[in-house]
Scaffold this motif. Structure first.
Motif, mmCIF file in Angstrom:
data_model
loop_
_atom_site.group_PDB
_atom_site.id
_atom_site.type_symbol
_atom_site.label_atom_id
_atom_site.label_comp_id
_atom_site.label_asym_id
_atom_site.label_seq_id
_atom_site.Cartn_x
_atom_site.Cartn_y
_atom_site.Cartn_z
ATOM 1 N N LEU A 89 0.837 -1.206 0.000
ATOM 2 C CA LEU A 89 0.000 0.000 0.000
ATOM 3 C C LEU A 89 0.870 1.254 0.000
ATOM 4 C CD1 LEU A 89 -2.854 -0.931 2.512
ATOM 5 C CD2 LEU A 89 -3.128 -0.414 0.085
ATOM 6 N N VAL A 90 1.911 1.250 0.824
ATOM 7 C CA VAL A 90 2.804 2.412 0.893
ATOM 8 C C VAL A 90 3.492 2.629 -0.450
ATOM 9 C CG1 VAL A 90 4.889 3.347 1.967
ATOM 10 C CG2 VAL A 90 3.158 2.240 3.382
ATOM 11 N N ARG A 91 4.081 1.583 -1.013
ATOM 12 C CA ARG A 91 4.764 1.727 -2.312
ATOM 13 C C ARG A 91 3.807 2.196 -3.401
ATOM 14 N NH1 ARG A 91 7.128 -3.124 -0.947
ATOM 15 N NH2 ARG A 91 5.857 -4.257 -2.455
ATOM 16 N N ARG A 109 2.016 9.555 -4.895
ATOM 17 C CA ARG A 109 0.933 10.544 -5.028
ATOM 18 C C ARG A 109 0.809 11.384 -3.765
ATOM 19 N NH1 ARG A 109 -4.148 7.530 -7.493
ATOM 20 N NH2 ARG A 109 -4.961 9.636 -7.681
ATOM 21 N N VAL A 110 0.988 10.761 -2.607
ATOM 22 C CA VAL A 110 0.948 11.514 -1.355
ATOM 23 C C VAL A 110 2.109 12.499 -1.321
ATOM 24 C CG1 VAL A 110 1.157 11.340 1.160
ATOM 25 C CG2 VAL A 110 -0.289 9.724 -0.081
ATOM 26 N N PHE A 153 1.595 7.954 6.574
ATOM 27 C CA PHE A 153 1.554 6.494 6.607
ATOM 28 C C PHE A 153 1.644 5.934 8.024
ATOM 29 C CE2 PHE A 153 2.154 7.036 2.055
ATOM 30 C CZ PHE A 153 1.151 6.193 1.612
ATOM 31 N N LEU A 154 2.240 6.668 8.940
ATOM 32 C CA LEU A 154 2.175 6.248 10.350
ATOM 33 C C LEU A 154 0.732 6.330 10.841
ATOM 34 C CD1 LEU A 154 5.385 7.889 11.863
ATOM 35 C CD2 LEU A 154 4.903 5.442 11.637
ATOM 36 N N SER A 155 0.071 7.410 10.494
ATOM 37 C CA SER A 155 -1.331 7.574 10.885
ATOM 38 C C SER A 155 -2.217 6.514 10.232
ATOM 39 C CB SER A 155 -1.814 8.979 10.496
ATOM 40 O OG SER A 155 -3.154 9.150 10.847
ATOM 41 N N VAL A 156 -1.994 6.267 8.953
ATOM 42 C CA VAL A 156 -2.778 5.251 8.247
ATOM 43 C C VAL A 156 -2.569 3.884 8.908
ATOM 44 C CG1 VAL A 156 -2.955 3.964 6.068
ATOM 45 C CG2 VAL A 156 -2.934 6.455 6.044
#
Length: 181
Positions: A23-25, A30-31, A52-55
């Motif tokens: 998901l991160v890659r 875009r983020v 991504f820490l929050s996600v």
């Protein structure tokens, strides 16, 4: 795992780090682009990390009422606005005026154009900057932007039109030739 949909990866991510990494890659570029245009390239990496820490912390509470990308963009925008608030009350006043096109040391034409665009985006009211960035840089549809921002589609279209017009004026005043859209 790269062949799985976001929905499938989300279901697996609670138990498998590899699913979250996919998901991160998949979504980090875009983020990062969104963050670069909202808070500047120098702070974009920090925003991406925070997003991504929050996600990761809140992925179990993601209900799927909206698309994952819609939720992710909202988290990213919140992180950008949080950073801007922490910087100082008028954080955008720190965005430098673009360097002169006659600067003999100068940078490439592309770098100058990006610098001017970043400066011009920073001059827009936050609602216009947000709408233009989500549409033009993240490539989201009007309906997705409306869902992220919590306004009607017509309002999104209006903000984008006003933002584009203001960008055209700002860039033209600085010698950038801008075509009509």
């Amino acid at each position: 795992m790269n062949d799985l949909t976001d929905t499938q990866l989300i279901a697996l991510a609670a138990r498998q780090d590899a699913a979250f990494e996919v998901l991160v890659r998949r979504h980090a570029p875009r983020v990062h682009a969104l963050a670069s245009h909202m808070v500047g390239a120098g702070s974009a990496d920090d925003v991406v990390q925070e997003v991504f820490l929050s996600v990761h912390r809140h992925l179990r509470s993601f209900r799927g009422d909206a698309q994952f990308t819609t939720w992710l963009h909202r988290v990213a925008l919140n992180a950008c606005y949080g950073l801007l608030r922490r910087r100082q009350p008028d954080a955008l006043s720190d965005v430098p005026e673009p360097s002169s096109p006659l600067d003999p040391v100068g940078t490439s034409e592309t770098l100058q154009l990006r610098e001017r665009l970043a400066w011009a985006l920073a001059q827009l009211p936050h609602d216009q900057r947000e709408a233009v960035t989500l549409r033009e840089l993240s490539g989201l549809e009007y309906a997705a932007i409306a869902e992220i921002t919590g306004v009607e589609v017509g309002t999104v279209k209006s903000r984008i039109a006003r933002g584009r017009s203001a960008l055209r004026d700002l860039l033209s005043a600085r010698g950038v030739t801008v075509g009509s859209t």
